[in-house]
Design a protein around this motif. Structure first.
Motif, mmCIF file in Angstrom:
data_model
loop_
_atom_site.group_PDB
_atom_site.id
_atom_site.type_symbol
_atom_site.label_atom_id
_atom_site.label_comp_id
_atom_site.label_asym_id
_atom_site.label_seq_id
_atom_site.Cartn_x
_atom_site.Cartn_y
_atom_site.Cartn_z
ATOM 1 N N GLY A 54 0.812 -1.209 0.000
ATOM 2 C CA GLY A 54 0.000 0.000 0.000
ATOM 3 C C GLY A 54 0.843 1.254 0.000
ATOM 4 N N SER A 55 0.168 2.388 -0.080
ATOM 5 C CA SER A 55 0.869 3.671 -0.086
ATOM 6 C C SER A 55 1.436 3.957 1.297
ATOM 7 N N LYS A 56 2.476 4.764 1.310
ATOM 8 C CA LYS A 56 3.130 5.112 2.560
ATOM 9 C C LYS A 56 2.243 6.072 3.368
ATOM 10 N N GLY A 57 2.117 5.768 4.617
ATOM 11 C CA GLY A 57 1.276 6.603 5.457
ATOM 12 C C GLY A 57 1.911 7.950 5.763
ATOM 13 N N PRO A 58 1.110 8.942 6.138
ATOM 14 C CA PRO A 58 1.665 10.273 6.457
ATOM 15 C C PRO A 58 2.511 10.222 7.716
ATOM 16 N N VAL A 59 3.596 11.004 7.682
ATOM 17 C CA VAL A 59 4.494 11.056 8.827
ATOM 18 C C VAL A 59 4.012 12.128 9.789
ATOM 19 N N ALA A 60 4.455 12.017 11.017
ATOM 20 C CA ALA A 60 4.010 12.984 12.036
ATOM 21 C C ALA A 60 4.608 14.352 11.788
ATOM 22 N N GLU A 61 5.899 14.450 11.398
ATOM 23 C CA GLU A 61 6.557 15.734 11.157
ATOM 24 C C GLU A 61 7.057 15.774 9.721
ATOM 25 N N SER A 62 6.912 16.929 9.081
ATOM 26 C CA SER A 62 7.388 17.101 7.703
ATOM 27 C C SER A 62 8.890 17.303 7.720
ATOM 28 N N CYS A 63 9.571 16.661 6.772
ATOM 29 C CA CYS A 63 11.030 16.753 6.716
ATOM 30 C C CYS A 63 11.517 17.689 5.628
#
Length: 201
Positions: A54-63
């Motif tokens: 599946g698609s990668k889930g959203p991360v908690a903090e943007s890099c």
């Protein structure tokens, strides 16, 4: 063996136990399959298997900062692109130096390098020899021998020498010192010839 015949076959007592008299474990043993990836038969080759993720889930903090910075269009992945341009500058200042003129050169000696000329010999006086240049004369060397079998750097030819005459069977030999015919024992004929048959009583 005296029982009745059943067609062309007559019953007879068995010679040993048969498997019908024993209980078997049944389908207790499991043979690994040859399809799929899990529990595959290790003695068989596996076909390549692919999975869908599946698609990668959203991360908690943007890099990444996002579209926050402005990058100039002239910046490329290999550096800044600069078109070729000609720079107009002034003539550099030179110091006035005194250089030789055309009459200061002599081109006559260069003709022998361009054109083929005849050999030229020159006469010069003999130089004086110093004490350090004194070399030994011919009598100071010892040349190796060239004759005989033992030479240094040449191949020796076959050599022959003259020896005295042997006294064996000569007229000067003392015949009294040689053994006569009676000094040797008679050899039986049976040693070197076919022996005749012998009979005993």
């Amino acid at each position: 063996m005296d029982g009745p015949w059943v067609g062309t076959w007559r019953p007879h007592p068995r010679r040993g136990p048969i498997l019908a008299e024993f209980s078997t474990p049944g389908p207790k043993y499991w043979i690994p399959g040859t399809t799929g990836h899990a529990s595959h038969d290790p003695t068989r080759d596996k076909a390549p298997a692919y999975t869908f993720r599946g698609s990668k889930g959203p991360v908690a903090e943007s890099c990444s900062p996002g579209p926050r910075y402005f990058i100039h269009p002239s910046i490329t992945k290999i550096g800044k692109y600069v078109p070729p341009a000609a720079h107009v500058t002034g003539r550099p200042k030179t110091k006035s130096e005194v250089t030789p003129g055309p009459s200061d050169y002599s081109t006559e000696k260069a003709d022998k390098h361009v054109y083929s000329t005849a050999p030229v010999q020159s006469m010069a006086s003999r130089r004086k020899l110093t004490d350090a240049v004194q070399t030994p004369g011919p009598a100071a060397y010892t040349l190796p021998r060239l004759l005989g079998p033992h030479t240094v750097y040449t191949h020796a030819n076959p050599c022959y020498s003259m020896r005295w005459k042997s006294m064996y069977n000569s007229c000067f030999q003392d015949l009294a010192k040689t053994p006569g015919p009676a000094a040797f024992a008679n050899v039986e004929l049976d040693v070197y010839k076919k022996r005749a048959p012998k009979y005993t009583m």
